[in-house]
Design an enzyme around this catalytic site. Structure first.
Site, PDB file in Angstrom:
ATOM      1  N   GLY A  18      33.429  34.921  17.337  1.00 36.53           N
ATOM      2  CA  GLY A  18      33.522  34.624  18.765  1.00 36.53           C
ATOM      3  C   GLY A  18      32.174  34.323  19.376  1.00 36.53           C
ATOM      4  N   GLY A 353      41.803  52.226  33.387  1.00 37.58           N
ATOM      5  CA  GLY A 353      42.511  52.868  32.288  1.00 37.58           C
ATOM      6  C   GLY A 353      43.962  53.081  32.682  1.00 37.58           C
ATOM      7  N   CYS A 380      39.151  49.797  39.461  1.00 34.30           N
ATOM      8  CA  CYS A 380      40.586  49.927  39.270  1.00 34.30           C
ATOM      9  C   CYS A 380      41.005  51.407  39.335  1.00 34.30           C
ATOM     10  CB  CYS A 380      41.005  49.267  37.961  1.00 34.30           C
ATOM     11  SG  CYS A 380      42.780  48.919  37.862  1.00 34.30           S
ATOM     12  N   GLY A 382      39.272  53.826  38.527  1.00 33.49           N
ATOM     13  CA  GLY A 382      38.096  54.529  39.039  1.00 33.49           C
ATOM     14  C   GLY A 382      38.070  54.569  40.554  1.00 33.49           C
ATOM     15  N   MET A 383      38.583  53.525  41.213  1.00 34.64           N
ATOM     16  CA  MET A 383      38.720  53.535  42.674  1.00 34.64           C
ATOM     17  C   MET A 383      39.819  54.510  43.082  1.00 34.64           C
ATOM     18  SD  MET A 383      40.087  50.489  45.161  1.00 34.64           S
ATOM     19  CE  MET A 383      41.038  50.889  46.627  1.00 34.64           C
ATOM     20  N   HIS A 519      38.640  43.888  38.990  1.00 35.18           N
ATOM     21  CA  HIS A 519      37.710  44.020  37.863  1.00 35.18           C
ATOM     22  C   HIS A 519      36.555  43.025  38.010  1.00 35.18           C
ATOM     23  CE1 HIS A 519      40.046  46.775  35.273  1.00 35.18           C
ATOM     24  NE2 HIS A 519      41.077  46.261  35.926  1.00 35.18           N
ATOM     25  N   GLU A 521      33.711  42.997  36.671  1.00 31.92           N
ATOM     26  CA  GLU A 521      32.977  42.760  35.421  1.00 31.92           C
ATOM     27  C   GLU A 521      33.442  41.490  34.715  1.00 31.92           C
ATOM     28  OE1 GLU A 521      36.477  45.444  34.190  1.00 31.92           O
ATOM     29  OE2 GLU A 521      35.184  45.131  35.927  1.00 31.92           O
TER      30      GLU A 521
END
Length: 547
Positions: A18, A353, A380, A382-383, A519, A521
């Protein structure tokens, strides 16, 4: 009409293949060509989004809502070309499409076979967007000889012969193992790998040989002779300190020139490598180091958070700072005080997660960051954990939790400040979901617009009040608790355009505490760091200076 480059692998890691594909795409761009990269995966899963991170690493999400292989993240990071749903296909999806056509009667009652029906479906996929770019790079997952990959190789053989001569080439990556006992590189695995390719009617035009040691000229000559390629088309690929050195390293090794020669493109435009020279300058010229704790549940497999790790590196580039990301298992904090583990870090990040395991530890990590005034970025889940923490400890809701965890346990235990998202607006229509729906492809996926609160921290970070970010979730913070939480200092600073879905929260009177439902990132690149990660690292850098 696009020229096609098919990238296959022998004994070589998926990251190596990749990465080589992405680096080649970047080099062709540097010469002024337009490119698109695609991934053909031999696994039978229809939807990579249903696969555990332990099975397949990170699931990368595109703007148009496809859940794909993490290699597409490399493609985007190196080329800046946004991947699309049509840039990733699996055997499972191919077979599913064929069977759906058979059920509809598209084949008029014929017997369905691998040849021609499956191979034709693969070729139809390869043709999508062929008129949009100069080069189409197609990476085939797995290794030559895998039984799952045979339909792909047969389709590629047919595809190459159906196109005008000289419009398609094959690039093959192999490993040259080093035997320390005898002090020699072994070329036999490469020879056997090429022989396997030739047995199914494919011959490589360019060989890329992974090696931990320098490849002597006599070994390159031997490989060229026995594998029927030109010596200057045997490209060494040595281990690098950073993946972002790959475009420059492959250029020095002659990969882009070998590819252009194989197509007979001469003279070719000279490459402009300024972008990659600047990237390496920022990496090598970094001053100081910040330590970031990533508190997650898949810490044994860092590929599960690949884009986060890279986005932190990009944030460090923006600040000419090294970012030392360290992974901490969230479950530890369910039985132990987080302070001894987190007090020496300059910032804390809690990623996404699924499932309840480790969530109480993530909640404690958010509490520690809020109370100790340490920069915090929640992504996500985490918020959601940051919202639950504020609800429990500030807003008087001691049983605050998520419907996700009640659904998993099969009984009601929490006050659901996070609920299962049953309806949302996508474009011009409303999407509806039920809890019992199939798991694959049923989340809120892809790019959505958010409106930011004027004067908020995130509006300052983004430099505007309208953003578009990629989502992948099926649970959402309940807007009915907004007033209660904002009265305690948790500001809802980003909302969906209809005002119904919280997209961003931030803690008032805190140096840097932001949670995002999306997200970020996934959109960060080394030459264009995502503003949230750039500012997060800047805030960590301020803490590092104060310590």
């Amino acid at each position: 009409m696009a020229r096609y480059i098919f990238i296959t692998g022998g004994v070589v890691s998926s990251l190596g293949k990749g990465l080589a594909s992405a680096a080649l795409g970047a080099l062709l761009q540097a010469r002024g060509y337009t490119v698109r990269l695609r991934k053909l995966d031999p696994y039978l899963n229809v939807d990579p989004g249903t696969m555990s991170p332990f099975e397949h690493g990170e699931v990368f999400v595109t703007d148009d809502g496809a859940e794909t292989d993490l290699d597409l993240g490399h493609y985007e990071r190196f080329t800046g070309v946004h991947a699309r749903m049509t840039d990733s296909i699996s055997s499972g999806r191919i077979y599913s499409n064929v069977l759906e056509k058979e059920r509809r009667g598209d084949y008029l009652g014929k017997t369905i076979q691998v040849i021609p029906h499956v191979t034709n479906e693969i070729k139809d996929f390869l043709r999508i967007g062929a008129d949009e770019v100069d080069f189409m790079l197609c990476e085939i997952g797995g290794t030559v000889g895998d039984i799952e990959g045979l339909p792909f190789f047969e389709a590629i053989r047919q595809f190459i012969h159906e196109r005008p001569r000289g419009q398609s080439i094959l690039m093959h990556l192999t490993l040259l193992p080093y035997l320390a006992a005898s002090g020699e590189l072994k070329t036999k695995p490469t020879q056997h790998s090429v022989k396997e390719l030739q047995s199914i009617g494919l011959a490589p035009d360019v060989l890329v040989c992974r090696s931990e040691h320098p490849i002597p000229d006599k070994e390159r000559e031997k490989i060229a002779l026995f594998c029927n390629v030109r010596k200057d088309h045997v490209i060494p690929a040595y281990d690098l300190k950073t993946i972002y050195e790959a475009p420059l390293a492959y250029h020095r090794a002659g990969l882009d020139q070998a590819v252009l020669d194989a197509f007979g493109i001469s003279p070719a435009p000279k490459p402009n490598l300024t972008r990659w020279e600047d990237v390496m300058d920022r990496l090598n010229g970094a001053e100081g180091t910040v330590r970031v704790a990533i508190v997650g549940k898949y810490t044994q497999l860092e590929d599960a958070y690949k884009s986060i790790a890279e986005a932190l590196t990009h944030g460090g580039m923006a600040n000419r700072t090294r970012v030392k990301a360290e992974w901490i298992d969230a479950e530890i904090f369910e039985t132990e005080d987080p302070a001894p583990y987190l007090q020496d870090y300059h910032a804390i990040l809690v990623p996404g997660g699924f499932g309840e395991r480790g969530t109480e530890g993530k909640i404690k990590a958010a509490q520690f960051a809020r109370e100790r005034k340490i920069p915090y970025l929640g992504i996500c889940l985490g918020m959601q954990m940051a919202v639950i923490e504020s609800a429990r400890n500030l807003a008087g809701l001691p049983n605050a939790g998520s419907e996700e965890f009640d659904h998993e346990a099969g009984k009601k235990r929490f006050t659901p400040v996070v609920y299962h998202l049953k309806e949302w607006v996508q474009g011009n229509h409303t999407v509806r979901r039920k809890h019992g729906d199939d798991k694959g492809g049923t989340m809120r996926l892809g790019a959505y617009t958010a409106n930011l609160k004027v004067g908020s921290r995130v509006a300052g970070v983004y430099g505007g009040t309208v953003i578009e970010e990629r989502h992948r979730h099926r649970y959402e913070v309940d807007i009915q608790y907004r007033e209660q939480l904002e009265a305690c200092g948790l500001v809802f600073s980003g909302m969906s355009p209809d005002g119904k879905l919280p997209e961003i929260v931030e803690v008032k009177d805190h140096p840097w505490f932001i949670g995002v439902q999306f997200h970020p990132e996934l959109k960060s690149k080394p030459f264009a760091p995502h503003p949230l990660f750039a500012d997060f690292v800047r805030a960590a850098k301020e803490v590092e200076r104060l310590v």
